[in-house]
Structures are given as C-alpha cells and as structure tokens.
Design a protein around this motif. Structure first.
Motif, PDB file in Angstrom:
ATOM      1  N   THR A 128     -29.000  -8.311   5.593  1.00 20.93           N
ATOM      2  CA  THR A 128     -28.025  -8.047   6.660  1.00 20.93           C
ATOM      3  C   THR A 128     -26.626  -8.079   6.060  1.00 20.93           C
ATOM      4  O   THR A 128     -26.278  -9.027   5.358  1.00 20.93           O
ATOM      5  N   SER A 129     -25.861  -7.039   6.316  1.00 20.26           N
ATOM      6  CA  SER A 129     -24.511  -6.913   5.759  1.00 20.26           C
ATOM      7  C   SER A 129     -23.512  -6.691   6.883  1.00 20.26           C
ATOM      8  O   SER A 129     -23.862  -6.208   7.964  1.00 20.26           O
ATOM      9  N   PHE A 130     -22.237  -7.010   6.581  1.00 18.22           N
ATOM     10  CA  PHE A 130     -21.192  -6.880   7.586  1.00 18.22           C
ATOM     11  C   PHE A 130     -19.972  -6.159   7.012  1.00 18.22           C
ATOM     12  O   PHE A 130     -19.686  -6.254   5.819  1.00 18.22           O
ATOM     13  N   CYS A 131     -19.282  -5.463   7.897  1.00 17.26           N
ATOM     14  CA  CYS A 131     -18.064  -4.746   7.521  1.00 17.26           C
ATOM     15  C   CYS A 131     -17.145  -4.731   8.737  1.00 17.26           C
ATOM     16  O   CYS A 131     -17.587  -4.452   9.857  1.00 17.26           O
ATOM     17  N   SER A 132     -15.879  -5.053   8.534  1.00 19.75           N
ATOM     18  CA  SER A 132     -14.931  -5.047   9.649  1.00 19.75           C
ATOM     19  C   SER A 132     -14.062  -3.797   9.604  1.00 19.75           C
ATOM     20  O   SER A 132     -13.717  -3.296   8.538  1.00 19.75           O
ATOM     21  N   VAL A 133     -13.739  -3.302  10.788  1.00 18.98           N
ATOM     22  CA  VAL A 133     -12.866  -2.135  10.934  1.00 18.98           C
ATOM     23  C   VAL A 133     -11.731  -2.517  11.873  1.00 18.98           C
ATOM     24  O   VAL A 133     -11.975  -3.087  12.940  1.00 18.98           O
ATOM     25  N   PHE A 134     -10.504  -2.237  11.452  1.00 20.75           N
ATOM     26  CA  PHE A 134      -9.362  -2.453  12.338  1.00 20.75           C
ATOM     27  C   PHE A 134      -8.550  -1.170  12.423  1.00 20.75           C
ATOM     28  O   PHE A 134      -8.245  -0.555  11.403  1.00 20.75           O
ATOM     29  N   VAL A 135      -8.221  -0.759  13.644  1.00 23.71           N
ATOM     30  CA  VAL A 135      -7.557   0.521  13.894  1.00 23.71           C
ATOM     31  C   VAL A 135      -6.171   0.279  14.479  1.00 23.71           C
ATOM     32  O   VAL A 135      -6.020  -0.486  15.435  1.00 23.71           O
ATOM     33  N   SER A 136      -5.162   0.936  13.908  1.00 27.26           N
ATOM     34  CA  SER A 136      -3.791   0.854  14.413  1.00 27.26           C
ATOM     35  C   SER A 136      -3.281   2.260  14.698  1.00 27.26           C
ATOM     36  O   SER A 136      -3.670   3.216  14.020  1.00 27.26           O
ATOM     37  N   ASN A 155       3.962   7.930  -2.268  1.00 25.99           N
ATOM     38  CA  ASN A 155       3.288   6.674  -1.970  1.00 25.99           C
ATOM     39  C   ASN A 155       4.201   5.719  -1.194  1.00 25.99           C
ATOM     40  O   ASN A 155       3.751   4.967  -0.325  1.00 25.99           O
ATOM     41  N   ARG A 156       5.484   5.759  -1.516  1.00 25.22           N
ATOM     42  CA  ARG A 156       6.451   4.919  -0.790  1.00 25.22           C
ATOM     43  C   ARG A 156       6.533   5.348   0.677  1.00 25.22           C
ATOM     44  O   ARG A 156       6.560   4.504   1.579  1.00 25.22           O
ATOM     45  N   GLU A 157       6.562   6.661   0.925  1.00 24.26           N
ATOM     46  CA  GLU A 157       6.603   7.168   2.296  1.00 24.26           C
ATOM     47  C   GLU A 157       5.354   6.759   3.066  1.00 24.26           C
ATOM     48  O   GLU A 157       5.416   6.411   4.252  1.00 24.26           O
ATOM     49  N   THR A 158       4.207   6.817   2.387  1.00 24.74           N
ATOM     50  CA  THR A 158       2.965   6.395   3.029  1.00 24.74           C
ATOM     51  C   THR A 158       3.015   4.925   3.388  1.00 24.74           C
ATOM     52  O   THR A 158       2.585   4.508   4.476  1.00 24.74           O
ATOM     53  N   CYS A 159       3.547   4.098   2.490  1.00 27.53           N
ATOM     54  CA  CYS A 159       3.672   2.658   2.758  1.00 27.53           C
ATOM     55  C   CYS A 159       4.560   2.390   3.968  1.00 27.53           C
ATOM     56  O   CYS A 159       4.260   1.505   4.781  1.00 27.53           O
ATOM     57  N   ILE A 160       5.657   3.127   4.085  1.00 28.96           N
ATOM     58  CA  ILE A 160       6.550   2.964   5.235  1.00 28.96           C
ATOM     59  C   ILE A 160       5.791   3.271   6.528  1.00 28.96           C
ATOM     60  O   ILE A 160       5.912   2.562   7.538  1.00 28.96           O
ATOM     61  N   LYS A 161       4.981   4.342   6.506  1.00 22.78           N
ATOM     62  CA  LYS A 161       4.202   4.712   7.691  1.00 22.78           C
ATOM     63  C   LYS A 161       3.204   3.609   8.048  1.00 22.78           C
ATOM     64  O   LYS A 161       3.074   3.219   9.215  1.00 22.78           O
ATOM     65  N   LEU A 162       2.515   3.087   7.031  1.00 26.81           N
ATOM     66  CA  LEU A 162       1.548   2.014   7.262  1.00 26.81           C
ATOM     67  C   LEU A 162       2.250   0.764   7.804  1.00 26.81           C
ATOM     68  O   LEU A 162       1.752   0.106   8.726  1.00 26.81           O
ATOM     69  N   LEU A 163       3.404   0.447   7.239  1.00 24.36           N
ATOM     70  CA  LEU A 163       4.131  -0.752   7.649  1.00 24.36           C
ATOM     71  C   LEU A 163       4.617  -0.634   9.095  1.00 24.36           C
ATOM     72  O   LEU A 163       4.520  -1.582   9.873  1.00 24.36           O
ATOM     73  N   LYS A 164       5.135   0.540   9.463  1.00 18.58           N
ATOM     74  CA  LYS A 164       5.595   0.732  10.833  1.00 18.58           C
ATOM     75  C   LYS A 164       4.457   0.560  11.832  1.00 18.58           C
ATOM     76  O   LYS A 164       4.632  -0.027  12.910  1.00 18.58           O
ATOM     77  N   ALA A 165       3.291   1.072  11.473  1.00 17.56           N
ATOM     78  CA  ALA A 165       2.130   0.940  12.362  1.00 17.56           C
ATOM     79  C   ALA A 165       1.760  -0.520  12.553  1.00 17.56           C
ATOM     80  O   ALA A 165       1.490  -0.973  13.674  1.00 17.56           O
ATOM     81  N   LYS A 166       1.764  -1.285  11.460  1.00 22.99           N
ATOM     82  CA  LYS A 166       1.401  -2.696  11.560  1.00 22.99           C
ATOM     83  C   LYS A 166       2.463  -3.501  12.302  1.00 22.99           C
ATOM     84  O   LYS A 166       2.140  -4.408  13.081  1.00 22.99           O
ATOM     85  N   LEU A 167       3.739  -3.164  12.109  1.00 23.08           N
ATOM     86  CA  LEU A 167       4.811  -3.857  12.830  1.00 23.08           C
ATOM     87  C   LEU A 167       4.755  -3.550  14.325  1.00 23.08           C
ATOM     88  O   LEU A 167       5.006  -4.420  15.169  1.00 23.08           O
ATOM     89  N   TYR A 168       4.410  -2.301  14.647  1.00 23.61           N
ATOM     90  CA  TYR A 168       4.287  -1.928  16.058  1.00 23.61           C
ATOM     91  C   TYR A 168       3.143  -2.698  16.708  1.00 23.61           C
ATOM     92  O   TYR A 168       3.268  -3.209  17.822  1.00 23.61           O
ATOM     93  N   GLU A 169       2.023  -2.782  16.001  1.00 28.42           N
ATOM     94  CA  GLU A 169       0.874  -3.512  16.532  1.00 28.42           C
ATOM     95  C   GLU A 169       1.221  -4.993  16.720  1.00 28.42           C
ATOM     96  O   GLU A 169       0.820  -5.629  17.697  1.00 28.42           O
ATOM     97  N   LEU A 170       1.992  -5.527  15.775  1.00 24.96           N
ATOM     98  CA  LEU A 170       2.417  -6.919  15.875  1.00 24.96           C
ATOM     99  C   LEU A 170       3.319  -7.131  17.085  1.00 24.96           C
ATOM    100  O   LEU A 170       3.201  -8.125  17.811  1.00 24.96           O
ATOM    101  N   GLU A 171       4.230  -6.186  17.308  1.00 24.60           N
ATOM    102  CA  GLU A 171       5.136  -6.292  18.449  1.00 24.60           C
ATOM    103  C   GLU A 171       4.368  -6.203  19.766  1.00 24.60           C
ATOM    104  O   GLU A 171       4.666  -6.924  20.728  1.00 24.60           O
TER     105      GLU A 171
END
Length: 379
Positions: free
Chosen positions: A213-221, A281-297
C-alpha cells in the motif's frame, strides 16, 4: 422511435430548465446594461486596467451563459420540428433529430459543469504539487503514476500542462513534482484532487510479489490573475540559483539556470529548473509564489480555511480521499463522494472527470455522502 425521442428531449429539457434559471435571468441582463452604461459614461474607465479588466470579464461570463442558454432553447425547438417530420416518415429528419439530441445532452452537461464551477477562482489555471508519502520506492513510483494521470487528464481537457520542478526518487519514480496547468476552469475541476491518494497493488519492486500500500498527496492552488493584487516585495525575497539536475541538455546542466525563491516573511519556498533561461525560471517562481501567497491569504480571511488545511492530511494510512486497488480486485473509489470505477487503468490514464464532477455536485448540495479516511475498508 419518435416517442422515444420526445421522451429523451423532455428529460433533457427538465434537466436544463433549473440550469437556465441560473445563467439567464432578468437580473443578469440588467447587469449587462449597467456595465455597458458604466463603460460609456465613465471617461476614466479604461485608465484603471485592473478594474476595467475585472468588469469586462464579468460581462463576458454573463453574456456567454445567456448565449449558451439561448442556443440550447433554439436547438430544443428545432429538434421538436425534426421529430414532427420524423413522425410523418422522414427518415433523414429522424436521424438528424437523434444527432441533435446527443448534442443537446452534451451541451446541457457542459452547462451544468459551468454552473458547478462558479467559485471565485474556479475559472483560473492551477498549480499542482505532488508528494510521495509513506512507502519508500513504492510511494515514489506511485507519485510518478499520479503525475502522469494528471498530465493525461490535462491532455484530455485541452489544458496546457508543464512540469516546472521535480525531484527523482532514490530507486525509481518521483519524490515530488510541481505542475503548472494553463486552461479555463483548470483549478475548479482539479480542486477535487486535493488530498491523499492511496494505491494497493502487487509491488513490482518486491521479489516476493507481495501486496503493498502506497500513498501520495496532491495539493492544488489557483494561479492568480493579474487583476488580483498580490504584492511581492523584492526585499522580502531570497533568491538562489543553481545548476539543474537530470536530463535537459548541455546548456541547462552547465549554467546556473535553476532558481529557488524563498519568501522571508512566510517561509514559503518555490523553485523552477525546467526552463533553459534563468529569467524564465524566475518568472515561473514568481507565479508559483503568488499562488501560494493567495492561498495563504484565503486561509486567513475565509471561513473555509479549515477545509483547506484539512485537505493537507497525513500522507499515510487513514487519510486518503481516494483508493486505487489493483489487487486482489480492481476498483477506484472516492471515499468522500462514494463515486467509483471498476477500471483503474482507464482512471490512471487520466479519465478522472466523473470523480471531479461528482465532488462538485456534492459540494453544491452541501455535503458529502462518504465518511472517508480510516473508516474506508477496501482491502
């Protein structure tokens, strides 16, 4: 045959009418007139790009819903005429009516999906984070299978998906992966995948052919649109560059093109290494960070914050949202909604839309039928 057509058409219309009452109402038509009046009377309307973009998007969404409803009503009327001709012995009209009924069924289903996807960020693109859980190499292989399933689902829906970061497992598979998914309603559909996915199978890595039995987590933002204000100060960022690992060509592996970005006030870390250019890659990081900050807010502001955190359950026994059993029998079962499929191979090939829609239907109805978690016994 004509009587059957009439019955089917009546069933489709009965399903359509309550949906029509959501998209096509006097209030929504009045709102369009108000927006048009605001655009024509406000000389500064176009100066505020963020505000004008949001209002125009609202207008387009309302107009699309009304247009879809009007188109369906016309098709209903045309099909009734075709059925009447068919009753007089016109075989060609009968065939056309059959085809139109099939099209109506599909369009009403599409409209129902849009009704279910009415959340603030449901129309947005999405970011998926996949992490291997308990189970070692088995879990890493399972994480790679889940990653493939998500990518195949995106292919089916016409979404543009890109793996922007991944960490390979020690023996096989992936320890974690981050995928950006660009497409309308991507987040609304995929938010049903938030949680822990459980796999039961005969391990290909076990020489004794035992069941594991194996497990995998998925989180969507949700990906945050430009018209939603998320301020990221340069002084709040710690940016590290490094050489990308794995396959990718001489340029990727010989230059510090990969980027790791840490948001100091929150401790959020994002990274990207798939692009050849450090700037990309920097632009992609900014996009990822904004998504996570929005989810946090959102988690701070909304009463739903507990539900968001509850979806990040322990990546182990008793926490799964869905179980995929390949042995001793074949079954995929969502333990929240009780939706299931007896063909895991098709599901793992990306056919998860039925699970997504059933989740949305039960959310709209106000509750789940399933208990989930440790109470689910599929073994």
């Amino acid at each position: 045959m004509s009587e059957l057509q009439r019955t089917l058409l009546g069933e489709i219309r009965e399903k359509f009418e309550p949906i029509r009452g959501i998209f096509d109402t006097p209030l929504k038509r009045k709102r369009i007139l108000e927006i048009e009046s605001e655009i024509s009377s406000d000389p500064n309307f176009w100066n505020d790009r963020r505000k004008s973009s949001a209002i125009l998007k609202e207008k387009k969404n309302i107009e699309d819903g009304i247009h879809s409803c009007e188109s369906l009503v016309k098709k209903f009327d045309d099909t009734l005429v075709a059925i009447e001709f068919g009753e007089e012995g016109d075989d060609q009209s009968n065939k056309e009516a059959d085809q139109t009924i099939q099209e109506l069924t599909k369009e009403v289903g599409h409209l129902e999906t849009k009704r279910l996807l009415s959340g603030e960020t449901d129309r947005n693109s999405a970011i998926l984070t996949i992490n291997a859980g308990a189970g070692g190499t088995e879990a890493c292989d399972w994480a790679q299978m889940i990653t493939r399933m998500m990518l195949r689902f995106c292919d089916r829906k016409g979404f543009k998906a890109e793996v922007v970061d991944e960490l390979e497992g020690d023996g096989a598979g992936l320890k974690n992966a981050t995928i950006t998914i660009d497409g309308e309603f991507a987040y609304g559909l995929l938010k049903s995948e938030n949680g822990v996915h459980r796999l039961v199978r005969i391990s290909p890595f076990d020489s004794n052919a035992r069941r594991h039995t194996s497990f995998c987590s998925v989180f969507v933002s949700p990906v945050i649109d430009d018209d939603i204000q998320i301020d990221v100060k340069e002084s709040d960022l710690k940016i590290d560059t490094y050489r990308a690992g794995g396959a990718g060509g001489q340029h990727v592996n010989r230059t510090d093109s990969a980027v790791r970005m840490t948001h100091l006030p929150t401790g959020i870390v994002v990274q990207s290494q798939q692009q050849r250019s450090q700037i990309q890659n920097r632009e992609t990081c900014i996009k990822l960070l904004k998504a996570k900050l929005y989810e946090l807010e959102l988690s701070k502001r909304q009463a739903e914050s507990k539900a968001i955190e509850d979806s990040k359950m322990d990546n182990a026994f008793g926490s799964q949202i869905r179980s995929y059993v390949l042995h001793p029998y074949k079954l995929v079962k969502d333990v929240r909604t009780l939706a299931q499929s007896s063909d895991p191979n098709v599901v793992l090939d990306g056919d998860i839309e039925d699970f997504c829609l059933e989740y949305l239907r039960q959310i709209a109805a106000g509750q789940f039928k399933g208990k989930g978690g440790a109470n689910d016994d599929l073994d």
